[in-house]
Write a protein that holds these residues in place. Structure first.
Motif, PDB file in Angstrom:
ATOM      1  N   PHE A  15     129.366 -18.126 -24.708  1.00 24.09           N
ATOM      2  CA  PHE A  15     129.035 -19.505 -24.306  1.00 24.09           C
ATOM      3  C   PHE A  15     128.799 -20.360 -25.541  1.00 24.09           C
ATOM      4  O   PHE A  15     128.302 -19.859 -26.549  1.00 24.09           O
ATOM      5  N   PHE A  16     129.098 -21.643 -25.455  1.00 21.50           N
ATOM      6  CA  PHE A  16     128.647 -22.583 -26.490  1.00 21.50           C
ATOM      7  C   PHE A  16     128.535 -23.983 -25.895  1.00 21.50           C
ATOM      8  O   PHE A  16     129.063 -24.249 -24.807  1.00 21.50           O
ATOM      9  N   GLN A  17     127.807 -24.859 -26.600  1.00 23.02           N
ATOM     10  CA  GLN A  17     127.715 -26.270 -26.193  1.00 23.02           C
ATOM     11  C   GLN A  17     128.701 -27.030 -27.057  1.00 23.02           C
ATOM     12  O   GLN A  17     128.684 -26.893 -28.283  1.00 23.02           O
ATOM     13  N   LEU A  18     129.526 -27.834 -26.444  1.00 25.44           N
ATOM     14  CA  LEU A  18     130.522 -28.603 -27.189  1.00 25.44           C
ATOM     15  C   LEU A  18     130.054 -30.056 -27.300  1.00 25.44           C
ATOM     16  O   LEU A  18     129.843 -30.723 -26.282  1.00 25.44           O
ATOM     17  N   ILE A  19     129.900 -30.500 -28.559  1.00 22.87           N
ATOM     18  CA  ILE A  19     129.499 -31.911 -28.750  1.00 22.87           C
ATOM     19  C   ILE A  19     130.679 -32.692 -29.335  1.00 22.87           C
ATOM     20  O   ILE A  19     131.643 -32.086 -29.824  1.00 22.87           O
ATOM     21  N   ASN A  20     130.596 -33.992 -29.285  1.00 25.65           N
ATOM     22  CA  ASN A  20     131.699 -34.875 -29.725  1.00 25.65           C
ATOM     23  C   ASN A  20     133.029 -34.442 -29.103  1.00 25.65           C
ATOM     24  O   ASN A  20     134.046 -34.388 -29.777  1.00 25.65           O
ATOM     25  N   HIS A  21     132.978 -34.164 -27.796  1.00 27.78           N
ATOM     26  CA  HIS A  21     134.162 -33.584 -27.134  1.00 27.78           C
ATOM     27  C   HIS A  21     135.235 -34.610 -26.794  1.00 27.78           C
ATOM     28  O   HIS A  21     136.341 -34.239 -26.409  1.00 27.78           O
ATOM     29  N   GLY A  22     134.910 -35.884 -26.917  1.00 24.51           N
ATOM     30  CA  GLY A  22     135.942 -36.910 -26.751  1.00 24.51           C
ATOM     31  C   GLY A  22     136.135 -37.407 -25.320  1.00 24.51           C
ATOM     32  O   GLY A  22     136.861 -38.377 -25.113  1.00 24.51           O
ATOM     33  N   ALA A  64     139.704 -33.298 -19.052  1.00 26.09           N
ATOM     34  CA  ALA A  64     139.182 -31.932 -19.242  1.00 26.09           C
ATOM     35  C   ALA A  64     140.339 -30.993 -19.610  1.00 26.09           C
ATOM     36  O   ALA A  64     140.193 -30.112 -20.462  1.00 26.09           O
ATOM     37  N   LYS A  65     141.489 -31.198 -18.987  1.00 27.53           N
ATOM     38  CA  LYS A  65     142.653 -30.343 -19.283  1.00 27.53           C
ATOM     39  C   LYS A  65     143.106 -30.521 -20.738  1.00 27.53           C
ATOM     40  O   LYS A  65     143.399 -29.548 -21.446  1.00 27.53           O
ATOM     41  N   PHE A  66     143.145 -31.779 -21.176  1.00 29.09           N
ATOM     42  CA  PHE A  66     143.545 -32.065 -22.549  1.00 29.09           C
ATOM     43  C   PHE A  66     142.591 -31.369 -23.528  1.00 29.09           C
ATOM     44  O   PHE A  66     143.008 -30.696 -24.466  1.00 29.09           O
ATOM     45  N   LEU A  67     141.299 -31.512 -23.243  1.00 29.51           N
ATOM     46  CA  LEU A  67     140.280 -30.892 -24.101  1.00 29.51           C
ATOM     47  C   LEU A  67     140.428 -29.364 -24.097  1.00 29.51           C
ATOM     48  O   LEU A  67     140.355 -28.712 -25.148  1.00 29.51           O
ATOM     49  N   TYR A  68     140.648 -28.826 -22.921  1.00 28.57           N
ATOM     50  CA  TYR A  68     140.831 -27.363 -22.787  1.00 28.57           C
ATOM     51  C   TYR A  68     141.993 -26.885 -23.676  1.00 28.57           C
ATOM     52  O   TYR A  68     141.864 -25.889 -24.398  1.00 28.57           O
ATOM     53  N   SER A 100     126.396 -29.740 -10.635  1.00 34.05           N
ATOM     54  CA  SER A 100     127.144 -29.399 -11.848  1.00 34.05           C
ATOM     55  C   SER A 100     128.634 -29.497 -11.532  1.00 34.05           C
ATOM     56  O   SER A 100     129.037 -29.341 -10.374  1.00 34.05           O
ATOM     57  N   ILE A 101     129.409 -29.790 -12.560  1.00 34.10           N
ATOM     58  CA  ILE A 101     130.861 -29.915 -12.360  1.00 34.10           C
ATOM     59  C   ILE A 101     131.550 -28.946 -13.317  1.00 34.10           C
ATOM     60  O   ILE A 101     131.456 -29.098 -14.542  1.00 34.10           O
ATOM     61  N   ALA A 102     132.174 -27.933 -12.733  1.00 34.12           N
ATOM     62  CA  ALA A 102     132.838 -26.919 -13.566  1.00 34.12           C
ATOM     63  C   ALA A 102     134.345 -27.129 -13.479  1.00 34.12           C
ATOM     64  O   ALA A 102     134.886 -27.370 -12.396  1.00 34.12           O
ATOM     65  N   SER A 103     135.007 -27.045 -14.630  1.00 35.46           N
ATOM     66  CA  SER A 103     136.470 -27.120 -14.635  1.00 35.46           C
ATOM     67  C   SER A 103     136.959 -25.768 -15.147  1.00 35.46           C
ATOM     68  O   SER A 103     136.730 -25.417 -16.307  1.00 35.46           O
ATOM     69  N   LEU A 104     137.551 -25.004 -14.230  1.00 35.24           N
ATOM     70  CA  LEU A 104     137.977 -23.634 -14.580  1.00 35.24           C
ATOM     71  C   LEU A 104     139.475 -23.624 -14.873  1.00 35.24           C
ATOM     72  O   LEU A 104     140.278 -24.102 -14.058  1.00 35.24           O
TER      73      LEU A 104
END
Ligand SMILES: O=C(O)CCC(=O)C(=O)O
Ligand SMILES: [Fe+2]
Length: 384
Positions: free
Chosen positions: A97-104, A192-196, A318-322
């Motif tokens: 797990f990690f926290q992503l900051i400045n994710h855009g 979210a897809k682009f970031l993924y 919560s909103i999860a994008s799997l």
């Protein structure tokens, strides 16, 4: 009335009451709470060893919070990124797990999605229930618990699942109410897809993988992969120590991107044999390794057990994008990560196998991933 007859009539009465209640539970936790309950009904009470506050032989419980490793996405995109790449690898190996900051992802895109999702759960039950479905392939599924057709004990969660691939084809099936939900979900899911995809690129690089054995760019197979958005809604619970929002599980896909709306905590992960609470961090996304990435990395990156605790006073959303590869692709350890010192640890798997597994037994903890593991004695140095 003879004693035998009165016993029979009492039994019938109990059975009828159970049936009546069963249909109430099937309508979800939100609906149950609107009926004014003050105690957790039996259906949701976990056996003592599975309760969130009890210690058991596998996991001890601590009330400590954890600051997950923080990964700065902006730094990952810069030319000077060796340090953040090392932190990314370490986070995936050690925590999963990690926290992503400045994710855009712009804050108004996130807040619009959060807001529209919350308004969906505020709709009358009749409106929400239009989207109930038992079909795992349905583009939209509203429901409750983990698997409401199988769970012996229900968990304290209602959900809305939206399939997102391809977005243009899926969107018309998504809820028409609230009126702005489709637009909000489409914009959020695309970003979210682009970031993924950017994260997958970094993760492949961190594993030393750029091209697959056929020399094709690995990323191609991720581009038209599957994406499922899950909006989890956990109403306040009068006795939060007796039940869970989601029981211990790992996510089946490659990566999950999670937004904890309103900073209400509840997510706990297994870390060093203990349950620890993930502190929500403003403007960040929680990212976790799923079963497919653990398999693909041949066990280097860990798909970690997590669960959700419920709150006595505040509702939580919560909103999860799997994300994963498309449903017809086979997932296997990357041949480039198999060698004599590190033999193949997992069998091939695909989405159909996963669905078969889920529908044939009650999913508990990491069972699916365990079922794909090759016994230590049988591990061979073989790439296929
Ligand atoms: O609500 C959360 O924080 C976690 C949700 C989760 O684990 C899931 O949707 O798979
Ligand atoms: Fe999860």
């Amino acid at each position: 009335m003879s004693p035998a007859m009165s016993l029979a009539s009492i039994e019938t009465e109990i059975a009828e009451e159970l049936i009546q209640h069963e249909s109430l539970y099937q309508k979800g936790v939100k609906n149950l709470c609107e009926n004014g309950i003050t105690k957790v009904p039996k259906k949701y009470i976990l056996p003592i060893p599975d309760r969130p506050s009890s210690e058991n032989e596998d996991f001890s419980v601590v009330n400590s919070n954890i600051r997950l490793p923080t990964i700065d996405f902006a730094q990952l995109q810069s030319s000077n990124r060796s340090e953040v790449m090392a932190s990314l690898a370490k986070a995936c190996e050690e925590y999963g797990f990690f926290q992503l900051i400045n994710h855009g992802i712009a804050s108004d895109v996130i807040s619009h999605m959060s807001d529209a999702s919350k308004r969906f759960f505020e709709l009358p039950y009749e409106e929400r229930s239009k989207y109930m479905s038992n079909d795992m392939f349905s583009p939209v599924r509203y429901g409750t618990s983990f698997n409401q057709n199988k769970d012996g004990v229900f968990c304290w969660r209602d959900f809305l699942k939206l399939s997102c691939n391809p977005p243009e084809e899926m969107r018309p099936y998504w809820p028409a109410s609230p009126v702005d939900l489709r637009q909000a979900a489409e914009t959020y899911s695309k970003q979210a897809k682009f970031l993924y995809l950017m994260l997958v690129e970094a993760i492949l690089e961190s594993l030393g993988l750029v091209n697959n054995v056929e020399g094709e760019n690995y990323l191609d197979e991720f581009e038209d992969g599957s994406q499922l958005m899950v909006v989890n809604h956990y109403p306040p619970c009068p006795e939060p120590d007796l039940t869970l929002g989601i029981p211990p599980h790992s996510d089946y896909g490659f990566l999950t991107l999670l937004h904890q709306v309103d900073d209400v905590k509840g997510l706990q992960i297994q870390y060093q044999g203990k349950w620890v609470t993930v502190e929500p961090l403003a403007n960040s996304l929680v990212v976790n390794v799923g079963d497919h990435l653990e398999i693909f990395s041949n066990g280097k990156y860990k798909s970690v057990l997590h669960r959700v605790r419920v709150n006595p006073s505040r509702p939580r959303t919560s909103i999860a994008s799997l994300h994963s590869v498309s449903h017809n692709r086979v997932i296997r350890p990357s041949p480039q990560l198999i060698n004599e010192a590190n033999p193949r640890r997992y069998r091939d798997t695909d989405f159909a196998t996963f669905l078969e597994y889920v529908s044939s037994c009650e999913p508990k903890a990491k069972n699916f991933l365990e079922s794909r593991k090759i016994d230590k004695g049988k591990m061979k140095y073989t790439k296929s």
